[in-house]
Design an enzyme around this catalytic site. Sequence first.
Site, PDB file in Angstrom:
ATOM      1  CG  MET A  65      -0.208  -0.178   2.510  1.00  0.00           C
ATOM      2  SD  MET A  65      -0.398   1.025   3.845  1.00  0.00           S
ATOM      3  CE  MET A  65      -0.927   2.519   3.180  1.00  0.00           C
ATOM      4  CB  CYS A  66       1.626   4.004  -1.653  1.00  0.00           C
ATOM      5  SG  CYS A  66       0.607   4.059  -3.129  1.00  0.00           S
ATOM      6  CG  LEU A  67      -1.586   9.480  -0.418  1.00  0.00           C
ATOM      7  CD1 LEU A  67      -1.873   9.624   1.075  1.00  0.00           C
ATOM      8  CD2 LEU A  67      -1.013  10.773  -0.976  1.00  0.00           C
ATOM      9  N   GLY A  69      -2.236   4.352  -4.245  1.00  0.00           N
ATOM     10  CA  GLY A  69      -2.124   3.119  -5.018  1.00  0.00           C
ATOM     11  C   GLY A  69      -1.115   3.146  -6.145  1.00  0.00           C
ATOM     12  CB  ILE A  96      -3.323   5.235   3.664  1.00  0.00           C
ATOM     13  CG1 ILE A  96      -3.731   5.268   5.148  1.00  0.00           C
ATOM     14  CG2 ILE A  96      -2.816   6.577   3.168  1.00  0.00           C
ATOM     15  CD1 ILE A  96      -2.566   5.525   6.110  1.00  0.00           C
TER      16      ILE A  96
END
Length: 109
Positions: A65-67, A69, A96
């Site tokens: 995951m990241c901010l 995608g 997220i």
Amino acid sequence: MTVATVTVEEAAAWLQSGEAVLIDVREADEFAAARIDGAVLAPLSAMPAAWQALDLPADRKIVVMCLKGGRSHQVCAYVGPTGPEGQPLFNLTGGIQAWAAAGLPIVED
């Protein structure tokens, strides 16, 4: 390359049941500000060394995951469809931001 994806709701269920491990590829300052409980930091800027340093359980799905995608998609495309021991790899759709929008818990400092 096609990257497998998982919704935040499905990923949350996997994490709750112990089926998956969550890898956060954002930077350390982003991780410190807000993160999903249990996530392991492996910043995109430190790849591939950060990925190679992870101790990934052989019997769990890997959710990246990241901010939003994008960065996690890059990591998934680089790593391939499976982890080092054949674990299925998934990109968390919406990152997220989608997790928070779904009302799922976030740890904030």
